[in-house]
Design a protein around this motif. Structure first.
Motif, short mmCIF file in Angstrom:
data_model
loop_
_atom_site.label_atom_id
_atom_site.label_comp_id
_atom_site.label_asym_id
_atom_site.label_seq_id
_atom_site.Cartn_x
_atom_site.Cartn_y
_atom_site.Cartn_z
N LYS A 1 0.86 -1.19 0.00
CA LYS A 1 0.00 0.00 0.00
C LYS A 1 0.89 1.24 0.00
O LYS A 1 2.06 1.16 0.40
N VAL A 2 0.29 2.38 -0.39
CA VAL A 2 1.07 3.62 -0.40
C VAL A 2 1.57 3.89 1.04
O VAL A 2 0.85 3.67 2.01
N SER A 3 2.80 4.30 1.16
CA SER A 3 3.41 4.51 2.47
C SER A 3 2.73 5.65 3.22
O SER A 3 2.26 6.62 2.59
N SER A 4 2.67 5.54 4.53
CA SER A 4 2.03 6.61 5.31
C SER A 4 2.77 7.93 5.12
O SER A 4 2.22 8.99 5.31
N ARG A 5 4.03 7.85 4.70
CA ARG A 5 4.79 9.09 4.44
C ARG A 5 4.22 9.84 3.24
O ARG A 5 4.46 11.02 3.05
N ARG A 6 3.52 9.11 2.37
CA ARG A 6 2.99 9.71 1.14
C ARG A 6 1.46 9.70 1.11
O ARG A 6 0.87 9.87 0.05
N TYR A 7 0.85 9.44 2.24
CA TYR A 7 -0.61 9.27 2.25
C TYR A 7 -1.35 10.58 2.00
O TYR A 7 -2.35 10.63 1.29
N PHE A 8 -0.87 11.65 2.58
CA PHE A 8 -1.56 12.93 2.45
C PHE A 8 -1.01 13.68 1.23
O PHE A 8 -0.13 14.53 1.35
N CYS A 9 -1.55 13.32 0.07
CA CYS A 9 -1.01 13.75 -1.22
C CYS A 9 -0.83 15.26 -1.31
O CYS A 9 0.18 15.73 -1.84
N ASN A 10 -1.81 16.01 -0.82
CA ASN A 10 -1.72 17.47 -1.01
C ASN A 10 -0.76 18.16 -0.05
O ASN A 10 -0.67 19.37 0.01
N GLN A 11 -0.05 17.34 0.71
CA GLN A 11 1.07 17.86 1.50
C GLN A 11 2.19 18.28 0.53
O GLN A 11 2.96 19.18 0.82
N CYS A 12 2.27 17.60 -0.61
CA CYS A 12 3.34 17.88 -1.58
C CYS A 12 2.80 18.31 -2.95
O CYS A 12 3.46 19.05 -3.66
N HIS A 13 1.65 17.78 -3.34
CA HIS A 13 1.10 18.11 -4.65
C HIS A 13 0.00 19.15 -4.49
O HIS A 13 -0.86 19.00 -3.63
N ALA A 14 0.02 20.17 -5.34
CA ALA A 14 -0.99 21.22 -5.21
C ALA A 14 -1.55 21.59 -6.57
O ALA A 14 -0.82 21.63 -7.56
N PRO A 15 -2.86 21.83 -6.63
CA PRO A 15 -3.43 22.33 -7.88
C PRO A 15 -3.02 23.79 -8.10
O PRO A 15 -2.55 24.44 -7.16
N GLN A 16 -3.19 24.28 -9.29
CA GLN A 16 -2.76 25.64 -9.61
C GLN A 16 -3.94 26.49 -10.10
O GLN A 16 -4.92 25.95 -10.58
N THR A 17 -3.81 27.80 -9.98
CA THR A 17 -4.83 28.70 -10.53
C THR A 17 -4.18 29.56 -11.61
O THR A 17 -2.96 29.58 -11.74
N LYS A 18 -5.03 30.29 -12.33
CA LYS A 18 -4.50 31.10 -13.44
C LYS A 18 -4.08 32.50 -13.00
O LYS A 18 -3.78 33.35 -13.81
N ASP A 19 -4.09 32.75 -11.68
CA ASP A 19 -3.78 34.10 -11.20
C ASP A 19 -2.37 34.54 -11.56
O ASP A 19 -1.44 33.73 -11.61
N ALA A 20 -2.22 35.84 -11.78
CA ALA A 20 -0.89 36.39 -12.07
C ALA A 20 -0.08 36.33 -10.78
O ALA A 20 -0.62 36.54 -9.70
N PRO A 21 1.21 36.04 -10.88
CA PRO A 21 2.03 35.98 -9.65
C PRO A 21 2.05 37.33 -8.93
O PRO A 21 2.01 38.38 -9.58
N LEU A 22 2.07 37.30 -7.60
CA LEU A 22 2.06 38.55 -6.82
C LEU A 22 3.38 39.29 -6.96
O LEU A 22 3.45 40.51 -6.91
N VAL A 23 4.46 38.53 -7.12
CA VAL A 23 5.77 39.14 -7.35
C VAL A 23 6.42 38.44 -8.53
O VAL A 23 6.09 37.29 -8.84
N GLU A 24 7.31 39.13 -9.21
CA GLU A 24 7.98 38.53 -10.37
C GLU A 24 8.83 37.36 -9.88
O GLU A 24 9.46 37.43 -8.83
N ASN A 25 8.79 36.27 -10.64
CA ASN A 25 9.55 35.09 -10.24
C ASN A 25 10.67 34.85 -11.26
O ASN A 25 10.42 34.64 -12.43
N VAL A 26 11.89 34.91 -10.79
CA VAL A 26 13.02 34.77 -11.72
C VAL A 26 13.71 33.41 -11.56
O VAL A 26 14.79 33.19 -12.07
N TYR A 27 13.01 32.49 -10.85
CA TYR A 27 13.60 31.16 -10.64
C TYR A 27 13.78 30.43 -11.97
O TYR A 27 12.90 30.46 -12.82
#
Ligand code: HEC
Ligand code: HEC
Length: 152
Positions: free
Chosen positions: A123-149
């Motif tokens: 079974k999926v490990s309890s370390r990875r059980y809470f998926c949205n701890q690491c994976h997040a959906p995205q929105t179309k909003d403009a970034p609040l600050v410029e991102n140069v990464y």
């Protein structure tokens, strides 16, 4: 000798007390004049709060490009219907070993079955059980600050 006597003379102390009181008065009046802004803004307490802005979740066919090799990929679909509780994990209805082919979803990474001692579990490990701890959906909003990464 004369100087020491002068600085402790009652007249000198009086002058210092007057200066101190004057300074206090100026501070109190000027801080009262400054308006205090809370996070609520200048809304009256009994008025309705401003409506929270709704953010539309971005659906990206084919997934969202990763910025670095071991990045948890971002979720390219809405997730509000999928619950993660002690009894079950809604995400695994599509992303598990059993279901992924039928659902045409990517299978969770093999790393998700490995526990902290390095054993591969069924079974999926309890370390990875809470998926949205690491994976997040995205929105179309403009970034609040410029991102140069830049990805590596
Ligand atoms: C109804 C089936 C279904 C459910 C339930 C579901 N997903 Fe997905 N998911 C998909 C499909 C299909 C894709 C592939 C979309 C595409 O690439 O166009 C996907 C893609 C993803 C990706 C991107 C993977 C990559 O390599 O880019 C992540 C991360 C993800 N889902 C996480 C989740 C999480 C977390 C949940 C639970 C909150 C969840 N999913 C629930 C069907 C599902
Ligand atoms: C502790 C962080 C973490 C958690 C929790 C987590 N993931 Fe991941 N996930 C990652 C990382 C990092 C990667 C990319 C590297 C890898 O595959 O291990 C990944 C990769 C994925 C992929 C893409 C796999 C591939 O081969 O392209 C999917 C799909 C996915 N995760 C779904 C899920 C689901 C569903 C859950 C919940 C059951 C979950 N993840 C929980 C960190 C996490």
């Amino acid at each position: 000798m004369f100087k020491t006597i002068k600085s402790t003379s009652p007249l000198f102390i009086k002058k210092r007390v007057t200066i101190f009181l004057l300074a206090m008065a100026v501070m109190i009046f000027s801080s009262a004049a400054m308006s205090v802004q809370s996070l609520r803004g200048d809304h009256a307490l009994d008025a309705d709060a401003n409506k929270v802005m709704k953010h539309k979740i971005d659906t990206v066919e084919g997934g969202i490009k990763r910025n670095f090799k071991l990045q948890p990929p971002m979720i390219p679909h809405t997730i509000d219907k999928y619950k993660i509780t002690l009894k079950g994990n809604g995400c695994m209805k599509c992303h598990s070993e059993k279901a992924y082919k039928k659902e045409k979803a990517p299978k969770v990474g093999d790393s998700h079955y490995v526990d902290r001692d390095g054993n591969t579990l069924k079974k999926v490990s309890s370390r990875r059980y809470f998926c949205n701890q690491c994976h997040a959906p995205q929105t179309k909003d403009a970034p609040l600050v410029e991102n140069v990464y830049e990805g590596i």
